[in-house]
Design a protein around this motif. Structure first.
Motif, PDB file in Angstrom:
ATOM      1  N   VAL A   1       0.847  -1.201   0.000  1.00 33.81           N
ATOM      2  CA  VAL A   1       0.000   0.000   0.000  1.00 33.81           C
ATOM      3  C   VAL A   1       0.879   1.246   0.000  1.00 33.81           C
ATOM      4  N   LYS A   2       1.909   1.262   0.826  1.00 27.64           N
ATOM      5  CA  LYS A   2       2.792   2.425   0.901  1.00 27.64           C
ATOM      6  C   LYS A   2       3.516   2.661  -0.417  1.00 27.64           C
ATOM      7  N   GLN A   3       3.819   1.578  -1.135  1.00 24.61           N
ATOM      8  CA  GLN A   3       4.527   1.695  -2.405  1.00 24.61           C
ATOM      9  C   GLN A   3       3.588   1.963  -3.574  1.00 24.61           C
ATOM     10  N   GLY A   4       2.279   1.985  -3.302  1.00 22.18           N
ATOM     11  CA  GLY A   4       1.318   2.248  -4.367  1.00 22.18           C
ATOM     12  C   GLY A   4       1.003   1.035  -5.227  1.00 22.18           C
ATOM     13  N   ARG A   5       1.404  -0.153  -4.782  1.00 19.75           N
ATOM     14  CA  ARG A   5       1.143  -1.373  -5.538  1.00 19.75           C
ATOM     15  C   ARG A   5      -0.236  -1.946  -5.246  1.00 19.75           C
ATOM     16  N   LEU A   6      -0.805  -1.561  -4.109  1.00 22.02           N
ATOM     17  CA  LEU A   6      -2.113  -2.079  -3.699  1.00 22.02           C
ATOM     18  C   LEU A   6      -2.969  -0.938  -3.189  1.00 22.02           C
ATOM     19  N   ARG A   7      -4.223  -0.896  -3.635  1.00 21.15           N
ATOM     20  CA  ARG A   7      -5.136   0.138  -3.173  1.00 21.15           C
ATOM     21  C   ARG A   7      -5.404  -0.027  -1.678  1.00 21.15           C
ATOM     22  N   SER A   8      -5.395   1.082  -0.965  1.00 22.30           N
ATOM     23  CA  SER A   8      -5.622   1.014   0.482  1.00 22.30           C
ATOM     24  C   SER A   8      -7.037   0.556   0.797  1.00 22.30           C
ATOM     25  N   ASP A   9      -8.035   0.977  -0.023  1.00 19.92           N
ATOM     26  CA  ASP A   9      -9.410   0.558   0.252  1.00 19.92           C
ATOM     27  C   ASP A   9      -9.589  -0.934  -0.010  1.00 19.92           C
ATOM     28  N   LEU A  10      -8.877  -1.482  -0.988  1.00 21.07           N
ATOM     29  CA  LEU A  10      -8.943  -2.920  -1.239  1.00 21.07           C
ATOM     30  C   LEU A  10      -8.289  -3.684  -0.095  1.00 21.07           C
ATOM     31  N   HIS A  11      -7.174  -3.156   0.380  1.00 14.52           N
ATOM     32  CA  HIS A  11      -6.494  -3.780   1.519  1.00 14.52           C
ATOM     33  C   HIS A  11      -7.420  -3.834   2.733  1.00 14.52           C
ATOM     34  N   GLN A  12      -8.140  -2.744   2.983  1.00 11.92           N
ATOM     35  CA  GLN A  12      -9.048  -2.700   4.123  1.00 11.92           C
ATOM     36  C   GLN A  12     -10.195  -3.700   3.962  1.00 11.92           C
ATOM     37  N   ARG A  13     -10.740  -3.798   2.750  1.00  6.75           N
ATOM     38  CA  ARG A  13     -11.855  -4.709   2.514  1.00  6.75           C
ATOM     39  C   ARG A  13     -11.420  -6.178   2.656  1.00  6.75           C
ATOM     40  N   LEU A  14     -10.201  -6.457   2.226  1.00  2.00           N
ATOM     41  CA  LEU A  14      -9.702  -7.831   2.304  1.00  2.00           C
ATOM     42  C   LEU A  14      -9.299  -8.223   3.722  1.00  2.00           C
ATOM     43  N   GLY A  15      -9.169  -7.226   4.591  1.00  3.65           N
ATOM     44  CA  GLY A  15      -8.655  -7.491   5.924  1.00  3.65           C
ATOM     45  C   GLY A  15      -9.677  -7.955   6.938  1.00  3.65           C
ATOM     46  N   THR A  16     -10.807  -8.498   6.495  1.00  2.00           N
ATOM     47  CA  THR A  16     -11.813  -8.992   7.441  1.00  2.00           C
ATOM     48  C   THR A  16     -11.221 -10.044   8.358  1.00  2.00           C
ATOM     49  N   LEU A  17     -10.473 -10.956   7.776  1.00  6.97           N
ATOM     50  CA  LEU A  17      -9.772 -11.980   8.556  1.00  6.97           C
ATOM     51  C   LEU A  17      -8.415 -12.200   7.907  1.00  6.97           C
ATOM     52  N   THR A  18      -7.359 -11.987   8.664  1.00  4.69           N
ATOM     53  CA  THR A  18      -6.009 -12.147   8.147  1.00  4.69           C
ATOM     54  C   THR A  18      -5.310 -13.295   8.863  1.00  4.69           C
ATOM     55  N   ILE A  19      -4.728 -14.189   8.095  1.00  5.93           N
ATOM     56  CA  ILE A  19      -3.977 -15.315   8.644  1.00  5.93           C
ATOM     57  C   ILE A  19      -2.535 -15.181   8.165  1.00  5.93           C
TER      58      ILE A  19
END
Length: 200
Positions: free
Chosen positions: A111-129
């Protein structure tokens, strides 16, 4: 990036999502898994094209941080909680899809490098393993070796060799930068070239 889909019945029946990192496996006729892998490996695989197959099931996205901006937007649209949040021009509206995404890259850094959208990261973060690297969980090595040997022995139509305590100890000394994939490739090579019942 690999994309695959399978019906929810496969999940409910306990069919494993993948035998190895990046793999997509599910129910189907003989060789269906190999065909699914071939399709998943096609360059430019599109999550939207797989969403129909994943209706009421699971869509698995490997190396999510490698998606280009357009495909990240598609995935974000799939994750929209409400119909009015979706893009009318491209949304697979009405699809009931559970998304599992994986990455070998630090997503916060992506996200910091601009490779991944921050809003997508947040949506995918419901459960992180978080799965630690193989070198940090060497206690799993004997079971992983046995599982890899069984898998490749079935494909070669031969008995799986056993691994001596000494060979397992030697493998435990490896740094395994390629993690389980590297181990799997090594075990496959040993199964193919060795005619011994026990690998010393």
């Amino acid at each position: 990036m690999r994309v695959g889909a399978r019906p929810r019945s496969a999940v409910e029946d306990g069919v494993p999502l993948a035998e190895e990192p990046g793999g997509v496996h599910g129910e189907g006729p003989p060789h269906a898994e190999e065909e699914a892998d071939d399709e998943a490996d096609e360059e430019g695989a599109n999550p939207l094209e797989q969403a129909d197959a994943a209706e009421a099931g699971t869509l698995y996205l490997a190396e999510i941080s490698e998606l280009d901006d357009r495909l990240q937007e598609v995935v974000l649209d799939l994750l929209a909680e409400h119909p009015d949040e979706r893009d009318e021009s491209s949304s697979p509206r009405g699809r009931d899809v559970r998304i599992i995404a994986s990455s070998s890259f630090d997503l916060d850094a992506a996200v910091k490098q601009g490779r991944l959208r921050s809003d997508l990261h947040q949506r995918l973060g419901t459960l992180t393993i978080l799965v630690p690297p193989l070198r940090s969980r060497l206690h799993d090595l004997p079971e992983l070796i046995a599982a890899c040997a069984q898998k490749h022995s079935r494909r070669c139509n031969r008995l799986a060799p056993a691994f001596s305590a000494g060979s397992v100890a030697a493998l435990a000394c490896c740094p395994w930068p390629g993690n389980v994939r590297e181990l799997d490739s090594l075990i496959e090579r040993l199964v193919v070239v060795s005619d011994r019942p026990v690998i010393e």
